[in-house]
Write a protein that holds these residues in place. Sequence first.
Motif, PDB file in Angstrom:
ATOM      1  N   ARG A   1       0.834  -1.208   0.000  1.00  0.00           N
ATOM      2  CA  ARG A   1       0.000   0.000   0.000  1.00  0.00           C
ATOM      3  C   ARG A   1       0.873   1.263   0.000  1.00  0.00           C
ATOM      4  O   ARG A   1       0.575   2.231  -0.697  1.00  0.00           O
ATOM      5  CB  ARG A   1      -0.903   0.015   1.238  1.00  0.00           C
ATOM      6  N   ASP A   2       1.963   1.217   0.780  1.00  0.00           N
ATOM      7  CA  ASP A   2       2.803   2.412   0.883  1.00  0.00           C
ATOM      8  C   ASP A   2       3.545   2.691  -0.421  1.00  0.00           C
ATOM      9  O   ASP A   2       3.706   3.851  -0.809  1.00  0.00           O
ATOM     10  CB  ASP A   2       3.791   2.263   2.057  1.00  0.00           C
TER      11      ASP A   2
ATOM     12  N   LYS B   1       2.414   2.071  -3.298  1.00  0.00           N
ATOM     13  CA  LYS B   1       1.393   2.652  -4.177  1.00  0.00           C
ATOM     14  C   LYS B   1       1.174   4.129  -3.822  1.00  0.00           C
ATOM     15  O   LYS B   1       1.190   5.005  -4.694  1.00  0.00           O
ATOM     16  CB  LYS B   1       0.091   1.852  -4.009  1.00  0.00           C
ATOM     17  N   GLU B   2       1.019   4.385  -2.537  1.00  0.00           N
ATOM     18  CA  GLU B   2       0.724   5.751  -2.101  1.00  0.00           C
ATOM     19  C   GLU B   2       1.877   6.710  -2.382  1.00  0.00           C
ATOM     20  O   GLU B   2       1.680   7.810  -2.909  1.00  0.00           O
ATOM     21  CB  GLU B   2       0.412   5.722  -0.601  1.00  0.00           C
TER      22      GLU B   2
ATOM     23  N   GLU C   1       2.245   7.250  -6.138  1.00  0.00           N
ATOM     24  CA  GLU C   1       1.163   8.072  -6.706  1.00  0.00           C
ATOM     25  C   GLU C   1       1.374   9.549  -6.382  1.00  0.00           C
ATOM     26  O   GLU C   1       1.136  10.426  -7.215  1.00  0.00           O
ATOM     27  CB  GLU C   1      -0.204   7.595  -6.180  1.00  0.00           C
ATOM     28  N   LYS C   2       1.852   9.796  -5.163  1.00  0.00           N
ATOM     29  CA  LYS C   2       2.107  11.182  -4.771  1.00  0.00           C
ATOM     30  C   LYS C   2       3.236  11.780  -5.631  1.00  0.00           C
ATOM     31  O   LYS C   2       3.128  12.905  -6.122  1.00  0.00           O
ATOM     32  CB  LYS C   2       2.484  11.230  -3.292  1.00  0.00           C
TER      33      LYS C   2
END
Lengths: 295, 295
Positions: B260-261, B263-264, B267-268
């Motif tokens: 998840r991290d 991805k996050e 994306e940022k």
Amino acid sequence: MNFEEIRKERLEQINKIIELYLPEEEGFQATVKKAMNYSVRAGGKRLRPMLMQETYRLFGGESRIIEPFMAAIEMIHTHSLVHDDLPAMDNDEYRRGRKTTHVEFGEAMGILAGDGLLNLAYETAARAFMMEPDNPHIGRAIGVLAGKSGIYGMLGGQSVDVEAAGQAVSREKLDFIYRLKTGALIEGSMMTGAILAGASEEKVDLIERVAAGVGLAFQIQDDILDVTSTVEELGKPINSDEKNNKTTYVTIEGIEKARRDVKEISEKALAWLDGLEEKNEFLRELVLQLINRKN
Amino acid sequence: MNFEEIRKERLEQINKIIELYLPEEEGFQATVKKAMNYSVRAGGKRLRPMLMQETYRLFGGESRIIEPFMAAIEMIHTHSLVHDDLPAMDNDEYRRGRKTTHVEFGEAMGILAGDGLLNLAYETAARAFMMEPDNPHIGRAIGVLAGKSGIYGMLGGQSVDVEAAGQAVSREKLDFIYRLKTGALIEGSMMTGAILAGASEEKVDLIERVAAGVGLAFQIQDDILDVTSTVEELGKPINSDEKNNKTTYVTIEGIEKARRDVKEISEKALAWLDGLEEKNEFLRELVLQLINRKN
């Protein structure tokens, strides 16, 4: 003040300048910073920054822009000592009466501290751009500093010296080692000082020749002292070259010729320096003392 | 041409540029030059020069001044690999299927080749001054390059990683190691490209944040692949972190949160990049592939 008093005062000044650019021993990476500071603070004559500063003065330099370069060249010099002392190189446990960096901090940290110092030298030199962004000499000074430190300079000489260990060395190869391993960084010191002071191309070339002579005479004198000095005078073991089966200028040419050559090389270097219209009496005396030193 | 075809073409171009700045294997110091070239020619994705060049293009850079900097950052990266592989560090005998530099050339030459590459990086970057003496961006670019490579960057991260070997590592310390050891040189690559292209202060800062995100996502992805990949996919041993008792993002946070991290964070980083008026589709795709890579 006499020469020795001035030298001591300048040395103190130089140590303060170097301190300005050493890292604070904080953060997760405090250990590598401590190891770097430990190495640099082991002391020494700060010959290279002193030659740099005096050459800068010789050509009328007056700005603090020389200071990061003075710190940088001492970091490069110290980097080479730290890595030379490693087990895979000279495997030295003591330097100037203190444990060497890798003995004190471990071998991995010894490698990283040396790397850190070499890199910090360029970080430090680049600070000059922040001091004087439009100074046209900084870029060239960094180029010369790096050129004289790398494989075409000090590191190149060091690599040939390492490879030649235990082998017979020709006079040609010995000259190459001396010119690069010892000479190049002295050339870099004096040339950088001249360049940053805005000396002409011709004068920078002349300073390079002076510095090459000083470096060579200094190194041959080292070989002479190793066989003629006493432990008390030299402050370190004598006859180490013979014990290590090391080819030196003295083993190839004999002590008498070595002495004559030191005299001839240094007289030529001083004559070049004296031929300049610019004068720096302290620099002249410093060069003389370097060549005629007893330790 | 699709992304992969363009990437291959650019990679070939980059390898030619790097070759221009490698030393001729001649002179008494031929061995250290051979060892340096051997290390650099071991190949790889040339990720850092590619990111640098594409960021330079992003901001409209068109001069060859970027080339010495591209070679320089690959030399700095290679220097770190050569020294990481040394017996006192990771003691690795193979890298990318070839013997490591110190195994092929001996430990002393491994140390000197690493030193030689680090120094040559700055000699090479300084060549930019000869190409464009009045370019006001070169000095700052050298400062950033050196800053991101040293004890406040890559070497600092490396030193903390070395010291933490075999110990439990806090999330805070792990973040520090990742940000410096992997992130800093990616930041240096992209920032140098932006600076040399004349990007504004604000845009250079934004690129630093993008690069930090890319570096972090890249490193966490590395940890994920170590536990989820097969030897065939990864092309190197898997589960090496567990075998070495190494604290990683996955051992602290678990595989799901790690995914998840990544991805996050990525994306940022991409959103920041997309927010710029300047566009470089290839750079965007390159960043995406780096983060989502399977090996």
